[in-house]
Design an enzyme around this catalytic site. Structure first.
Site, mmCIF file in Angstrom:
data_model
loop_
_atom_site.group_PDB
_atom_site.id
_atom_site.type_symbol
_atom_site.label_atom_id
_atom_site.label_comp_id
_atom_site.label_asym_id
_atom_site.label_seq_id
_atom_site.Cartn_x
_atom_site.Cartn_y
_atom_site.Cartn_z
ATOM 1 N N HIS A 223 -34.815 71.188 78.839
ATOM 2 C CA HIS A 223 -34.313 71.590 77.519
ATOM 3 C C HIS A 223 -35.415 71.612 76.463
ATOM 4 O O HIS A 223 -35.140 71.771 75.273
ATOM 5 C CB HIS A 223 -33.199 70.601 77.117
ATOM 6 N N LYS A 225 -38.600 72.784 74.115
ATOM 7 C CA LYS A 225 -39.014 74.017 73.440
ATOM 8 C C LYS A 225 -40.368 73.743 72.804
ATOM 9 O O LYS A 225 -40.454 73.078 71.767
ATOM 10 C CB LYS A 225 -37.982 74.422 72.386
ATOM 11 N N ASP A 230 -54.225 77.232 71.686
ATOM 12 C CA ASP A 230 -55.622 76.773 71.719
ATOM 13 C C ASP A 230 -55.745 75.245 71.719
ATOM 14 O O ASP A 230 -56.770 74.708 71.284
ATOM 15 C CB ASP A 230 -56.409 77.357 70.540
ATOM 16 N N HIS A 405 -27.788 74.110 64.865
ATOM 17 C CA HIS A 405 -28.408 73.719 66.132
ATOM 18 C C HIS A 405 -29.593 72.777 65.924
ATOM 19 O O HIS A 405 -30.181 72.290 66.888
ATOM 20 C CB HIS A 405 -28.854 74.989 66.877
ATOM 21 N N LYS A 407 -31.716 69.561 65.488
ATOM 22 C CA LYS A 407 -31.528 68.212 66.022
ATOM 23 C C LYS A 407 -32.474 67.272 65.293
ATOM 24 O O LYS A 407 -33.690 67.342 65.491
ATOM 25 C CB LYS A 407 -31.799 68.194 67.535
ATOM 26 N N ASP A 412 -34.026 56.820 55.929
ATOM 27 C CA ASP A 412 -34.553 56.442 54.604
ATOM 28 C C ASP A 412 -35.578 57.437 54.071
ATOM 29 O O ASP A 412 -36.494 57.069 53.324
ATOM 30 C CB ASP A 412 -35.179 55.045 54.672
#
Length: 487
Positions: A223, A225, A230, A405, A407, A412
């Site tokens: 899952h 991404k 470089d 979507h 996450k 604080d």
């Protein structure tokens, strides 16, 4: 007589099989809710329960991957030790002085230390993210390392895909790692032929098939991404390579709303190493990042503070409890405010208790979830937790501007957990994920602004009104909650 003999033979075998599977479930010592859910399924629907347990009940990574992991690990350890020495010799390595419980937990249990002096920029809105990533891809000189759960070459992703091919044709080393299920459409398309013809290395992560299900758990997914350019610039967050105008339009949830962070600094090198580890896990091929010396890049001196980061990979074959412990530590560490954004909210009892405890001791706890969800089971299961959270003072806000979507957990306004992990047990315990633990008040304020923009498009759930929802909805939600340990 024949039927009677058959019954005498099959009956005991059937009974012994059920007992053996029940013992297997008990001896795994999972969380109580998970074990009970499997036992209920096993005894209520014995044949279905046995089949489902064989397919989804164990955390089988496969003997080949486990063998490769053992072979890779010495190189990984050497790389990690070298990186630690480089970081320890870094001047102006500012220590973290706040949220020490989170920091110490990560620092003392992770193989890579806190990564200093990272420059961060938040991107949100699909156009902004795609254009930003494409700009970096077009500037690539030596390497592009990409790992994606979903890659759908439609709309504006077409230009980005062409940009990667152009980079490969001008001599840039390109590595692409794609999840076998999430990216199955592109993996079965002519794009992969074009990628390979251009010299791009394509690796399929966690392949599935009828024979594999006998030796591996087939619903484990990659899952992550990640895009690394470089070895100096990296992108990660919730955004798959999809154009929201085209992606899952038949789900009737609106366009997906995501965020990514662009990183300049040593965290880019570590994120690239994570991708190459995943490639080596599937192919057994060498790991370039583990076989060369690394030097921290030099950036122009500015007054802008640079962030300390822990880059936390999680998944099968890795210490999965660490991610879970970090999530709990973040909730318990909050003093004033905790804002959590997640598309899939299916927590276990420990996380629910932590959220309730934070709210009851006076922390402002805001939970941001989408009003509509592409998973009907998750949609109903998550709502089974609302009432007890609302009673304890947790604010629940349902985002109405599409499928939120992003996450993120903001503690604080100074410590940020940002990445690919949903607040559900699949993300926490099963999938390959990556989480950035970012210790930086300035970036925390940037994330706070993003969360506030989401809240403006959300509707607050009111306890009195929520308790008046129809009984049939409560029954459906509570039923789905019983299955939540298996989601």
């Amino acid at each position: 007589m024949t039927n009677s003999v058959f019954s005498w033979v099959v009956g005991p075998v059937y009974l012994v099989s059920i007992i053996l599977f029940a013992l297997m479930i008990i001896m795994k010592r999972r969380p109580v809710g998970v074990s009970l859910a499997w036992l209920v399924l096993l005894f209520a629907l014995p044949v279905v329960g046995v089949v489902f347990y064989l397919l989804f009940g164990s955390k089988r990574l496969g003997s080949r991957r486990l063998s490769r992991m053992k072979q890779i690990y010495p190189d990984y350890q050497q790389w990690s030790n070298h990186l630690s020495r480089v970081i320890n010799a870094t001047p102006n390595n500012t220590p973290v002085t706040f949220h020490n419980s989170i920091y110490r937990l990560a620092e003392q249990t992770m193989t890579t230390p806190a990564l200093p002096n990272n420059r961060l920029k938040l991107y949100h809105g699909s156009d902004q993210m795609i254009e930003g990533m494409l700009a970096d891809i077009n500037k690539a000189k030596t390497s592009l390392v990409i790992e994606m759960y979903i890659w759908e070459p439609k709309g504006k992703i077409l230009e980005l895909s062409e940009g990667i091919i152009s980079a490969a044709l001008r001599g840039v080393y390109c590595l692409v790692v794609l999840d076998a299920v999430g990216s199955r459409d592109i993996l079965n398309s002519t794009w992969i032929t074009r990628f390979k013809k251009a010299g791009i290395t394509v690796t399929t992560s966690l392949p599935v098939g009828p024979l594999r299900m006998l030796v591996e758990r087939i619903d484990m997914r990659n899952h992550r991404k990640i895009l690394v350019v470089d070895d100096q610039v990296a992108w990660t967050g919730s955004f798959n390579l999809v154009d929201p105008q085209y992606f899952k339009q038949d789900a009737s949830v609106g366009q997906w709303v995501d965020a990514m962070v662009r990183i300049e600094g040593v965290a880019s090198h570590v994120l690239g190493a994570i991708v190459q580890w995943d490639q080596a896990l599937e192919t057994g091929k060498g790991h370039p990042s583990f076989n060369r010396a690394y030097e921290l890049p030099e950036y122009p001196v500015t007054e802008e503070p640079l962030a300390n980061i822990h880059a936390l990979p999680s998944g099968p074959g890795i210490d999965r409890e660490l991610l879970y412990q970090v999530l709990l530590a973040a909730i318990y560490e909050a003093d004033d405010e905790l804002i959590i954004s997640t598309p899939y909210f299916v927590p276990d009892e420990a996380l629910v208790t932590a959220l309730k405890s934070a709210a009851m001791r006076g922390v402002t706890v805001k939970l941001l979830v989408p009003e509509k969800n592409d998973s009907r089971m998750v949609h109903h299961a998550s709502r089974a937790y609302y009432e007890e959270l609302l009673i304890c003072g947790v604010e629940i806000h349902q985002f109405k501007g599409g499928l939120l979507h992003t996450k993120c957990a903001l503690v604080d306004r100074s410590t940020v957990l940002f990445g690919t992990v949903n607040l559900d047990m699949r993300s926490v315990w099963l999938n390959f994920e990556v989480t950035l633990i970012i210790y930086d008040g300035k970036f925390g304020q940037v994330i706070a602004s993003l969360m506030e923009s989401y809240l403006l498009k959300a509707e607050t759930v009111v306890l009195d009104l929520w308790q008046k929802r129809p009984v049939r909805r409560k029954l459906l939600e509570n039923t789905m909650q019983l299955l939540s340990p298996l989601l």
